[in-house]
Scaffold this motif. Sequence first.
Motif, PDB file in Angstrom:
ATOM      1  N   TYR A 145       0.641  -1.393   0.074  1.00 54.31           N
ATOM      2  CA  TYR A 145      -0.154  -0.102  -0.271  1.00 54.31           C
ATOM      3  C   TYR A 145       0.536   1.254   0.365  1.00 54.31           C
ATOM      4  O   TYR A 145       0.003   2.092  -0.445  1.00 54.31           O
ATOM      5  CB  TYR A 145      -0.936   0.314   1.068  1.00 54.31           C
ATOM      6  N   TYR A 146       2.180   1.340   0.551  1.00 52.55           N
ATOM      7  CA  TYR A 146       2.761   2.376   0.383  1.00 52.55           C
ATOM      8  C   TYR A 146       3.367   2.717  -0.874  1.00 52.55           C
ATOM      9  O   TYR A 146       3.655   4.444  -1.195  1.00 52.55           O
ATOM     10  CB  TYR A 146       4.130   2.347   1.242  1.00 52.55           C
ATOM     11  N   ILE A 149      -0.048   4.596  -2.434  1.00 52.51           N
ATOM     12  CA  ILE A 149       0.482   5.824  -1.876  1.00 52.51           C
ATOM     13  C   ILE A 149       1.402   6.779  -3.305  1.00 52.51           C
ATOM     14  O   ILE A 149       0.624   8.343  -4.102  1.00 52.51           O
ATOM     15  CB  ILE A 149       0.598   6.287  -0.696  1.00 52.51           C
ATOM     16  N   THR A 153       0.876   9.810  -5.529  1.00 51.60           N
ATOM     17  CA  THR A 153       1.061  10.861  -5.320  1.00 51.60           C
ATOM     18  C   THR A 153       2.048  11.404  -6.925  1.00 51.60           C
ATOM     19  O   THR A 153       2.043  12.837  -7.246  1.00 51.60           O
ATOM     20  CB  THR A 153       3.038  11.436  -4.574  1.00 51.60           C
ATOM     21  N   ALA A 381      -4.024  11.358   5.380  1.00 54.97           N
ATOM     22  CA  ALA A 381      -3.309  11.558   3.838  1.00 54.97           C
ATOM     23  C   ALA A 381      -4.408  12.607   3.761  1.00 54.97           C
ATOM     24  O   ALA A 381      -3.178  13.368   2.572  1.00 54.97           O
ATOM     25  CB  ALA A 381      -4.097  10.679   2.782  1.00 54.97           C
ATOM     26  N   TYR A 456      -5.545  -1.337  -3.574  1.00 53.16           N
ATOM     27  CA  TYR A 456      -6.011   0.313  -3.186  1.00 53.16           C
ATOM     28  C   TYR A 456      -5.984   1.267  -3.923  1.00 53.16           C
ATOM     29  O   TYR A 456      -5.835   2.740  -4.010  1.00 53.16           O
ATOM     30  CB  TYR A 456      -4.648   0.535  -2.120  1.00 53.16           C
ATOM     31  N   GLN A 462      -9.067   3.324  -0.081  1.00 53.36           N
ATOM     32  CA  GLN A 462      -8.803   3.735   1.197  1.00 53.36           C
ATOM     33  C   GLN A 462      -9.593   3.098   2.566  1.00 53.36           C
ATOM     34  O   GLN A 462      -8.496   2.670   3.323  1.00 53.36           O
ATOM     35  CB  GLN A 462      -9.140   4.604   0.528  1.00 53.36           C
ATOM     36  N   LEU A 465      -6.552   0.034   2.333  1.00 52.80           N
ATOM     37  CA  LEU A 465      -5.585   0.494   3.022  1.00 52.80           C
ATOM     38  C   LEU A 465      -5.691   0.991   4.464  1.00 52.80           C
ATOM     39  O   LEU A 465      -4.861   0.337   4.960  1.00 52.80           O
ATOM     40  CB  LEU A 465      -5.018   2.034   2.095  1.00 52.80           C
TER      41      LEU A 465
END
Length: 632
Positions: A145-146, A149, A153, A381, A456, A462, A465
């Motif tokens: 899940y990192y 993200i 981004t 977030a 995710y 979300q 996540l």
Amino acid sequence: MDTTQRNHQNLAFVGDDGRSTASTVEISTNSPALRDNSDDQEAAKVPEERATWGKGVEFLMSCIAMSVGLGNVWRFPFTALDNGGGAFLIPYLIVLFLIGKPIYYLEMVIGQFSSRGSVKVFDLCPAMKGVGIGQVISISLVTTYYVAIMGITLRYLYESFRSPLPWSECRPEWESFCVASSLGNTSQLASPMDMDSLPQRQPVASAELYFLKEVLHEKPNIEEGIGLPNWELVIGLFIAWSCVFFIIRRGVKSSGKASYFLALFPYVIMGVLLVRAVTLPGSIDGIYYFIKPQWGKILDPKVWYAAVTQCFYSLSVCFGNIIMYSSFNKFGHNVHRDATIVTGLDTMTSLLAGFTIFGILGHLAHEIGTDDIGSVVKGGAGLAFISYPDAIAKFKNLPQIFSVLFFLMLFVLGIGSNIAMTSCSVTAIRDRFPNFGQWQCSLLIAVVSFFIGLMYITPGGQYMLTLVDFFGASMIALVLGIAELYTIGWIYGTDRLCKDIEFMLGRKVGLYWRLCWSIITPLIMTVILIYFYATYQPLTYNNIVYPNWAYSIGWLITAFGILQLPIWMIVAIVRDPGQTLGAKIRGAFTPKKNWGPSDPLLREQYHKEIENELTPKRGQGIWAAIKQNIFG
């Protein structure tokens, strides 16, 4: 053990390039460390020497890139604000001193001393191998899940080149309940259910609607499933994983070179953003709001719990990453210095990020004409993808430049942390299967994690996540981290660990470290675990309760991670060659015969000295043994 003598012994065994100099030592074939046993035979099958960092500074830079990440930029500022502002720094610094720094140094030491990854390092106590395996499971889940993200981004980074910024304006379909960022109004974070169900609703900022409607396509709930992935985020996810793969494909040889950029470049951007922030009208009010102490909260247990969890996850302790990185060090590398630098720098970076973020949010409040800075702050977030973009959109001059800088900084920070996470999984696999090539293993993990990560970036992503972060990271890491501390502090023994450090670094270990490793740190962590379960409430996302099937998945994930501990304990006891059950249990909790430095010459010398140290202490009473373990 005489420190000066130990330094001369290390010089006799290890040359300037870190390789053993066999000509200085005569090997005794009768040494117990070199006797024929299955562990040494297994070690002899390793096809090549373990890689090492090209330079010692590459290890330091990699640790900085790992520990300084997204948690410093969006988690710390909001956590501090929500838990007493400036007053939060007092419990946080105390926790850093009693938990963060001791664990960081501990994990650096055992990784470097043994040259083993986060699973194989538990050769020091085979029965506790499940701790390492569970930690790899946990960090592998975090990795999936990192990077998702990071995909989000990248979407924002791409959109930052547009003029005007796409989140600064209301779309036609939002006009009935949207307020454009450029018009100077905002609202509290809304859930999709709020926006889809109420005819008389408060206006919602366009930056928030852009995040929820355009980027996430978020669903009101996941009762009927999570939906299909957003193709734009799929591209971002693929690019992010491609970056991770190309950086780790050659192990520390490639990631070490990239560490200079990954560790230093974010500070350049953060410095630019901070300078810009403090020159904006209203920024000082925002910074004061961030650091203003709320002394009434300092005795609140929730504040101390927040300090522990922030320190725990910001430094990435008890996930196996630090052990893995330090295992590639040369034997005598000064990890004491590096642990001090990284833990201190991590805290300073959190404060620097807080000043930058709240300086710009103070300007946002100034622009919309409110004194309540808290009304423009979103948690988690939302701070990075709603509040900050909303504030940047109000810049009168070239907001695109500062938006690009901010999201580029986030991406680099995230990649630096994810390099360590993915490398931890790769190292654990390659320690077990040494013939599995580095790039093949890296590619396999990247591909599998990419497909898992698609979950995710769906409309219900979300929700998932948050679920995986809670059940797969927080709960597993806390339990296994405590098991790790008791294993090293009391089963392996704090006293023996201190002897290992003296052997490796030629320096005696002070009382502060002994007390933390044996009593203070594991005790505080145990209290935190009890508090965690005593105050447990069912997980929600934006105050929306999960369906029962989601809670079932969450508890299955937790159980799968934690049950590695008893499963591998039983396996170790069954496999031990002892003739009786008691002998098998004792053997399973005793270090393997090949435990120690990877260099056979150093390992022989270590076994001789540790045997001389331990023999006089056998058979002593329990209170004498406890005193010896703590105070030496």
